[in-house]
Design a protein around this motif. Structure first.
Motif, PDB file in Angstrom:
ATOM      1  N   ARG A 187      37.820  51.681  42.147  1.00  0.00           N
ATOM      2  CA  ARG A 187      37.571  51.502  40.719  1.00  0.00           C
ATOM      3  C   ARG A 187      37.987  50.091  40.320  1.00  0.00           C
ATOM      4  N   PRO A 188      37.325  49.511  39.302  1.00  0.00           N
ATOM      5  CA  PRO A 188      37.523  48.072  39.028  1.00  0.00           C
ATOM      6  C   PRO A 188      38.924  47.700  38.565  1.00  0.00           C
ATOM      7  N   VAL A 189      39.332  46.507  38.998  1.00  0.00           N
ATOM      8  CA  VAL A 189      40.594  45.883  38.608  1.00  0.00           C
ATOM      9  C   VAL A 189      40.279  44.449  38.213  1.00  0.00           C
ATOM     10  N   ILE A 190      40.779  44.009  37.071  1.00  0.00           N
ATOM     11  CA  ILE A 190      40.568  42.639  36.622  1.00  0.00           C
ATOM     12  C   ILE A 190      41.925  41.988  36.375  1.00  0.00           C
ATOM     13  N   ALA A 191      42.090  40.771  36.867  1.00  0.00           N
ATOM     14  CA  ALA A 191      43.312  40.002  36.653  1.00  0.00           C
ATOM     15  C   ALA A 191      43.112  39.070  35.463  1.00  0.00           C
ATOM     16  N   THR A 192      44.105  39.046  34.554  1.00  0.00           N
ATOM     17  CA  THR A 192      43.968  38.231  33.354  1.00  0.00           C
ATOM     18  C   THR A 192      45.249  37.463  33.032  1.00  0.00           C
TER      19      THR A 192
END
Length: 216
Positions: free
Chosen positions: A188-193
């Motif tokens: 499932r998607p993971v986004i780094a911010t």
């Protein structure tokens, strides 16, 4: 499939706006991410509004109203008065009513963002309230968060790992943390911010537009 909320106001049209949740621990950067998201989504002509949740204050709502990023009347506040889980999961009636009020006030509204009060890794959103939800953790909270496998990390539609700029200052191996997050989420998607600098916010907006608003 989207889950329209019940009609609250007599004579008002049934819900047509998509509803998303943003939850996560205290201090993970939820409000900062929303502040960054608002101008990016509005630049894409997304008609949106926000509902904030706090324990016994309206501080996050007032912060957004003062920001100049969105008309103050497009921000409503819910005071949980108890554990934040209650009004986003066990009994989301207050939030559902706030969403219905915004839809009645702003015909053509496309997206309502519900920000949970700061909570722990067990925080989740009722699908009676939202169609899709984001869970925010931050690097400063520790690189062991993904390994703890709380419901927020495991079950959210999108996991955001925020404050990535702090990794070298708090002894976190960012690449390993992101890899472990992806592994426990089974792809499932993971986004780094980095909400302060705006890094990763365009990718977050892309995910919302694609998965929630069905825009490419």
């Amino acid at each position: 499939m989207l889950h329209p909320s019940p009609q609250t106001f007599a004579g008002a049209p049934k819900s047509t706006a998509a509803r998303i949740g943003i939850g996560g621990p205290v201090g993970s950067g939820k409000t900062a991410l929303i502040e960054r998201l608002i101008p990016v989504l509005r630049a894409r002509d997304v008609n949106l509004a926000v509902v904030t949740n706090d324990l016994v204050t309206k501080e996050d709502a007032e912060r957004l109203r003062r920001s100049g990023l969105i008309e103050p009347e497009r921000v409503l506040a819910v005071e949980a008065g108890a554990c934040p889980h209650t009004v986003i999961r066990e009994d989301p009636t207050l939030n559902m009513a706030a969403g219905d009020e915004l839809e009645a006030s702003f015909p053509g509204l496309e997206l309502i963002v519900f920000e949970s009060g700061g909570d722990n890794l067990a925080s989740t959103f009722s699908l009676d309230l939202v169609d899709w939800w984001i869970f925010v953790i931050d690097v400063a909270g520790g690189d062991d968060i993904p390994r703890k496998k709380g419901p927020g990390v495991l079950k959210s539609d999108l996991l955001v790992v925020n404050k990535i700029d702090l990794a070298p200052h708090v002894g976190v191996d960012l690449e390993r943390m992101l890899a472990e997050a992806s592994a426990v989420r089974s792809g499932r998607p993971v986004i780094a911010t980095n909400a302060r600098a705006g890094d990763g916010v365009e990718a977050l907006a892309d995910a919302i537009c694609r998965s929630v608003l069905f825009r490419e």
